[in-house]
Write a protein that holds these residues in place. Structure first.
Motif, PDB file in Angstrom:
ATOM      1  N   LEU A  44       4.931  -8.406  -4.445  1.00 17.29           N
ATOM      2  CA  LEU A  44       3.791  -9.706  -4.479  1.00 17.29           C
ATOM      3  C   LEU A  44       3.938 -10.298  -5.731  1.00 17.29           C
ATOM      4  N   ALA A  45       4.331 -11.691  -5.538  1.00 11.31           N
ATOM      5  CA  ALA A  45       4.223 -12.539  -6.861  1.00 11.31           C
ATOM      6  C   ALA A  45       2.706 -13.449  -6.791  1.00 11.31           C
ATOM      7  N   ILE A 169       8.748   7.646 -14.840  1.00 18.67           N
ATOM      8  CA  ILE A 169       8.038   8.479 -14.160  1.00 18.67           C
ATOM      9  C   ILE A 169       7.932   8.204 -12.418  1.00 18.67           C
ATOM     10  N   ASN A 170       8.926   7.513 -12.223  1.00 16.57           N
ATOM     11  CA  ASN A 170       9.172   7.260 -10.893  1.00 16.57           C
ATOM     12  C   ASN A 170       8.009   6.713 -10.040  1.00 16.57           C
ATOM     13  N   PRO A 171       7.471   5.519 -10.528  1.00 13.04           N
ATOM     14  CA  PRO A 171       6.155   5.092 -10.028  1.00 13.04           C
ATOM     15  C   PRO A 171       6.197   4.437  -8.758  1.00 13.04           C
ATOM     16  N   SER A 172       5.192   4.627  -7.798  1.00  9.16           N
ATOM     17  CA  SER A 172       5.100   4.057  -6.741  1.00  9.16           C
ATOM     18  C   SER A 172       4.774   2.596  -6.602  1.00  9.16           C
ATOM     19  N   LEU A 173       3.998   2.407  -7.912  1.00 13.24           N
ATOM     20  CA  LEU A 173       3.212   1.090  -8.040  1.00 13.24           C
ATOM     21  C   LEU A 173       3.734   0.433  -9.227  1.00 13.24           C
ATOM     22  N   ILE A 174       4.215  -0.665  -9.309  1.00 15.24           N
ATOM     23  CA  ILE A 174       4.764  -1.178 -10.770  1.00 15.24           C
ATOM     24  C   ILE A 174       3.960  -2.668 -10.669  1.00 15.24           C
ATOM     25  N   PHE A 175       3.319  -2.922 -11.945  1.00 17.81           N
ATOM     26  CA  PHE A 175       2.758  -4.204 -12.370  1.00 17.81           C
ATOM     27  C   PHE A 175       3.616  -4.886 -13.646  1.00 17.81           C
ATOM     28  N   LEU A 176       3.917  -5.938 -13.452  1.00 20.35           N
ATOM     29  CA  LEU A 176       4.855  -6.696 -14.357  1.00 20.35           C
ATOM     30  C   LEU A 176       4.067  -8.303 -14.433  1.00 20.35           C
ATOM     31  N   ASP A 177       4.002  -8.491 -15.815  1.00 19.83           N
ATOM     32  CA  ASP A 177       3.541  -9.828 -16.422  1.00 19.83           C
ATOM     33  C   ASP A 177       4.446 -10.485 -16.760  1.00 19.83           C
ATOM     34  N   GLU A 178       4.885 -11.615 -16.122  1.00 15.15           N
ATOM     35  CA  GLU A 178       5.624 -12.522 -16.459  1.00 15.15           C
ATOM     36  C   GLU A 178       7.075 -11.879 -16.896  1.00 15.15           C
ATOM     37  N   PRO A 179       7.756 -10.998 -15.972  1.00 14.80           N
ATOM     38  CA  PRO A 179       8.957 -10.368 -16.551  1.00 14.80           C
ATOM     39  C   PRO A 179      10.000 -11.405 -16.710  1.00 14.80           C
ATOM     40  N   SER A 199      11.548  -2.203  -4.543  1.00 19.98           N
ATOM     41  CA  SER A 199      10.856  -2.608  -3.734  1.00 19.98           C
ATOM     42  C   SER A 199      11.301  -2.017  -2.149  1.00 19.98           C
ATOM     43  N   ASN A 200      12.678  -2.279  -2.121  1.00 19.35           N
ATOM     44  CA  ASN A 200      13.153  -2.109  -0.740  1.00 19.35           C
ATOM     45  C   ASN A 200      13.346  -0.267  -0.628  1.00 19.35           C
ATOM     46  N   GLY A 201      13.364   0.069  -1.964  1.00 19.41           N
ATOM     47  CA  GLY A 201      13.261   1.642  -1.845  1.00 19.41           C
ATOM     48  C   GLY A 201      12.119   2.294  -1.573  1.00 19.41           C
ATOM     49  N   GLY A 202      11.150   1.374  -1.543  1.00 17.93           N
ATOM     50  CA  GLY A 202       9.813   2.162  -1.079  1.00 17.93           C
ATOM     51  C   GLY A 202       8.719   1.898  -1.954  1.00 17.93           C
ATOM     52  N   ARG A 203       9.026   1.201  -3.035  1.00  9.35           N
ATOM     53  CA  ARG A 203       7.949   1.001  -4.370  1.00  9.35           C
ATOM     54  C   ARG A 203       7.005  -0.075  -3.929  1.00  9.35           C
ATOM     55  N   THR A 204       5.894  -0.148  -4.452  1.00  3.49           N
ATOM     56  CA  THR A 204       5.135  -1.466  -4.358  1.00  3.49           C
ATOM     57  C   THR A 204       5.179  -2.250  -5.828  1.00  3.49           C
ATOM     58  N   ILE A 205       5.684  -3.478  -5.832  1.00  3.59           N
ATOM     59  CA  ILE A 205       5.913  -4.221  -7.084  1.00  3.59           C
ATOM     60  C   ILE A 205       4.837  -5.665  -6.845  1.00  3.59           C
ATOM     61  N   VAL A 206       4.252  -5.775  -8.103  1.00  5.59           N
ATOM     62  CA  VAL A 206       2.954  -6.606  -8.170  1.00  5.59           C
ATOM     63  C   VAL A 206       3.459  -7.478  -9.400  1.00  5.59           C
ATOM     64  N   MET A 207       3.670  -8.547  -9.455  1.00  9.86           N
ATOM     65  CA  MET A 207       4.145  -9.324 -10.715  1.00  9.86           C
ATOM     66  C   MET A 207       3.398 -10.634 -10.697  1.00  9.86           C
ATOM     67  N   THR A 208       3.155 -11.180 -11.800  1.00 15.89           N
ATOM     68  CA  THR A 208       2.811 -12.663 -12.242  1.00 15.89           C
ATOM     69  C   THR A 208       4.094 -13.168 -12.688  1.00 15.89           C
ATOM     70  N   ILE A 209       4.238 -14.684 -12.034  1.00 14.50           N
ATOM     71  CA  ILE A 209       5.336 -15.423 -12.672  1.00 14.50           C
ATOM     72  C   ILE A 209       5.162 -16.688 -12.589  1.00 14.50           C
TER      73      ILE A 209
END
Length: 591
Positions: A44-45, A169-179, A199-209
């Motif tokens: 999600l962007a 830590i192999n997180p399933s949920l990652i947040f990124l602020d303006e990566p 994300s294609n490996g099954g993780r949930t990615i949330v970022m601002t951009i």
């Protein structure tokens, strides 16, 4: 991850210094009922102009925002918890990294702190090595991180190191602020491509951009468009243009979808540039509520039925490592990082120059030059009051971003961090004053007995530790370097003035300052290390006088040595307790 009707408000002061009579507190709404859901395997962007609430929303859903936050935020149907905090990754916009550590050292220390105690040290190192390979950092693995005035890895490599710290830590949920902030388009493409693979490996990615290129835009599975805290669109990135075209907002020519969405969020409609911007924003907000709100709510309801309730217990329900392991790793990291600053050539050269200069100015003085010797002790108490104070003042302001980031991730106890940092500074803080005494004491011709020498050395080192504690306390309380320097200078100058050397007849209503003065007690201990009650000195015309009756010694006195030791002991502990309590406010706010 699901967030429903998230609202965030802050209180701001109106008026100010020039309008105290009309000053009042107003409430400003930053987020206005934002909803959405992100499933495993999705990226999600969050898009929107500056001030639209992107970072605020990311901080809120990442469990790092407190205060006036309302609405529902859940992770696999569960509220935010310490276990979830240690299972999610959060990459801040500004990379908080130690500049003198290499890429490998940075990731290895993070692995030793964040990975569970069930893994051996070698297994944790292997995890760090795997992340280095996964993110393409092998070429710069032995390069230092660097900073603006210290050449190190590139901006893109720094960002990948920050992401790597969270991937450990192999997180399933990652947040990124303006990566991708501040990066060229090619480097930004590489980073987002890595996130897309994750994300294609099954993780949930949330970022601002802020303003992605069209290549980046089409990697996003979902897009959330914000304007002044209001949602204007939530859904598939590929469907955004079709949605806005359906409500009468379509670009007149082919353009980057992200640029078009940002124009709309700013109230600029390509089809009719003369229309009022506020009216356009209101129309888009109303269209969202009419056309998309129900779809988002339906997706939320579906999401509630799909979560795995065992996810939250996956790992790290307690602390990943023991207190002692945290202390040990943090101590090694602190020594490796801070030795470059404490033992810089400039500081060593400064102390050596001052030591030799003092030795030459007071060359072979003896008790017949009592006034000169007392002046040397006063100078030593002043110089070694200011020097460690200013060294320590910068400690926590420089570490603030790192401390906030690592505490928010649940990496360690605050107590283990504080003890490691202060313990690691002790040998570095005590070496230089020891060199000063070794050089100056013998050149100045002070009493050549072991007892006098070690008493003088002990008194000076004792003073250094107290001044360091005061600096730590000021830095932890103020946290702004310029303000801390001003405050520290005023306090230390006050201590010097009240120490009994400059002013001997201090009025009673202000004489109490000397009882809280580090310089006063240090000066008294230094005098006591060299002179004893009943000792005499030649005072002119063939006469001898008692040292304690000398005009330069009498205001301070040679008695009360034990009381001075106790007073400095209270300061030694008290200032550090104040610093620790002040640091407790830095971390994850309570929700």
């Amino acid at each position: 991850m699901q967030f429903e009707e998230v609202v965030y408000k802050i209180k701001i002061n109106q008026g100010g210094i020039l309008n105290k009579n009309v000053a009042k507190t107003e409430e400003k709404q930053i987020l206005r009922g934002v909803s959405g859901v992100v499933l495993p395997g999705e990226m999600l962007a969050m898009l929107g102009p500056s001030g639209s609430g992107k970072t605020t929303l990311l901080t809120a859903v990442g469990g790092r925002l407190g205060g006036g936050l309302a609405g529902s935020i859940t992770y696999n149907g569960m509220p935010f918890s310490n276990a979830m905090k240690r299972n999610t990754g959060f990459v801040t916009q500004d990379d908080a990294l130690h500049p003198h550590l290499t890429v490998t050292e940075t990731l290895v220390y993070t692995a030793l702190l964040r990975l569970p105690r069930t893994l051996t040290k070698q297994e944790k190192v292997q995890k760090a090595e795997a992340v280095i390979t996964q993110l393409g950092l092998s070429r710069c693995r032995d390069s230092i991180i660097g900073e603006p005035l210290l050449r190190g890895v590139s901006g893109g490599e720094r960002k990948r190191v920050s992401i790597g710290q969270e991937l450990l830590i192999n997180p399933s949920l990652i947040f990124l602020d303006e990566p991708t902030s501040g990066l060229d388009s090619t480097t930004a493409q590489r980073i987002v491509s890595k996130l897309w693979e994750l994300s294609n490996g099954g993780r949930t990615i949330v970022m601002t951009i802020h303003q992605p290129s069209s290549r980046l835009y089409y990697m996003f599975h979902k897009v959330l468009l914000l304007s002044e805290g209001n949602p204007l669109y939530f859904g598939k990135g590929s469907g955004a243009l079709d949605y806005f075209a359906s409500i009468g907002f379509a670009p007149l020519l082919a353009m980057n979808p992200a640029d078009f969405l940002l124009d709309l969020a700013n109230g600029v409609a390509t089809a009719d540039t003369n229309e009022d911007q506020t009216a356009i924003k209101q129309k888009l907000v109303l269209a969202y509520k009419t056309n998309l709100s129900d779809n988002v709510n339906a997706e939320l309801n579906v999401g509630y039925q799909c979560y795995d309730s065992t996810m939250d217990d996956r790992q790290f329900r307690g602390w990943a490592t023991t207190w002692w392991e945290q202390f040990s790793v943090l101590l090694r990291r602190s020594l490796k990082e801070r030795k470059h600053d404490s033992f810089s050539g400039v500081k060593i050269g400064q102390v050596l120059a001052i030591s030799i200069l003092c030795g030459l100015l007071w060359w072979k003085s003896d008790i017949s030059h009592l006034q000169d010797q007392v002046g040397l002790f006063f100078f030593a108490s002043g110089f070694w009051g200011f020097y460690p104070l200013f060294q320590a003042i910068f400690t926590f302001p420089q570490e603030r971003m790192m401390l906030a980031k690592e505490r928010a991730s649940g990496m360690y106890h605050l107590s283990s961090y504080f003890m490691a940092l202060t313990s690691g500074d002790l040998p570095m803080e005590l070496v230089l004053p020891t060199v000063f005494v070794l050089i100056t004491y013998w050149m100045a011709g002070l009493k050549p007995t072991p007892q006098c020498f070690f008493s003088c050395l002990f008194a000076l080192l004792y003073s250094v530790l107290c001044s360091q504690g005061l600096g730590l306390a000021i830095g932890a309380i103020v946290m702004r370097q310029r303000s801390a320097i001003v405050l520290g200078s005023v306090i230390m100058l006050t201590f010097l003035l009240a120490s009994g050397y400059y002013v001997q007849n201090v009025p009673k209503f202000i004489s109490w300052i000397k009882y809280i003065s580090i310089s006063h007690y240090t000066f008294k201990l230094l005098l006591g290390s060299q002179y004893k009650p009943g000792e005499t000195y030649p005072c002119g015309s063939g006469k001898t006088c008692l040292v304690e009756d000398s005009p330069s010694v009498k205001p301070v006195g040679l008695d009360g040595q034990a009381a001075s030791l106790m007073a400095l002991a209270v300061m030694l502990v008290g200032y550090r307790v104040i610093a620790y309590v002040a640091l407790m406010r830095i971390g994850v706010p309570k929700r």
